[in-house]
Design a protein around this motif. Structure first.
Motif, mmCIF file in Angstrom:
data_model
loop_
_atom_site.group_PDB
_atom_site.id
_atom_site.type_symbol
_atom_site.label_atom_id
_atom_site.label_comp_id
_atom_site.label_asym_id
_atom_site.label_seq_id
_atom_site.Cartn_x
_atom_site.Cartn_y
_atom_site.Cartn_z
ATOM 1 N N LYS A 43 0.904 -12.583 3.981
ATOM 2 C CA LYS A 43 0.521 -11.972 2.705
ATOM 3 C C LYS A 43 -0.049 -13.033 1.778
ATOM 4 O O LYS A 43 0.502 -14.124 1.742
ATOM 5 C CB LYS A 43 1.736 -11.318 2.056
ATOM 6 N N PRO A 44 -1.106 -12.790 1.102
ATOM 7 C CA PRO A 44 -1.821 -11.528 0.919
ATOM 8 C C PRO A 44 -3.032 -11.347 1.837
ATOM 9 O O PRO A 44 -3.812 -10.435 1.651
ATOM 10 C CB PRO A 44 -2.286 -11.625 -0.533
ATOM 11 N N THR A 61 4.381 -9.410 -4.076
ATOM 12 C CA THR A 61 3.917 -9.810 -2.742
ATOM 13 C C THR A 61 3.790 -8.593 -1.834
ATOM 14 O O THR A 61 2.682 -8.222 -1.458
ATOM 15 C CB THR A 61 4.851 -10.858 -2.099
ATOM 16 N N PHE A 111 0.387 -6.549 -1.652
ATOM 17 C CA PHE A 111 -0.278 -6.710 -0.361
ATOM 18 C C PHE A 111 -0.668 -5.354 0.216
ATOM 19 O O PHE A 111 -1.800 -5.150 0.654
ATOM 20 C CB PHE A 111 0.635 -7.458 0.617
#
Length: 105
Positions: free
Chosen positions: A30-31, A60, A64
């Motif tokens: 992520k991302p 996050t 994401f």
């Protein structure tokens, strides 16, 4: 850290490595969309919006999912609190939320 972050994430380690080597890292987690794009291709998934990103962090996990065209579900038994989720200052909204991971059972 940003206003949306409560703890330093993995990006801080990537930044340290970049600072030492002078080279940009290839971000896989992520991302970066690399992980989702790989799964869509590997499993021949026709529609990313049928994938649900489940996580306990707005900045996050949920971000994401939203940035990559996924549905999102926030679990409130981790980092993010109910107060943070419903705060007028919060701009990251999951599609769904549950109080605990046990709610999936």
């Amino acid at each position: 850290l940003t206003d949306a972050q409560e703890w330093a994430g993995n990006g801080s380690m990537a930044g340290a490595i970049k600072g030492c080597t002078g080279k940009d890292p290839n971000v896989v987690g992520k991302p970066s969309p690399l992980m989702i794009d790989y799964m869509v291709k590997k499993f021949n998934l026709p529609d990313k919006s049928r994938i649900c990103m489940v996580g306990d962090r707005l900045d996050t996990d949920i971000l994401f999912g939203a940035d990559n065209g996924l549905k999102t579900c926030l679990t409130l038994s981790g980092v993010t609190t109910t107060a943070k989720l419903f705060s007028p200052d919060n701009t990251i909204r999951p599609d769904y939320y549950v109080n605990s991971i046990a709610d999936y059972l």
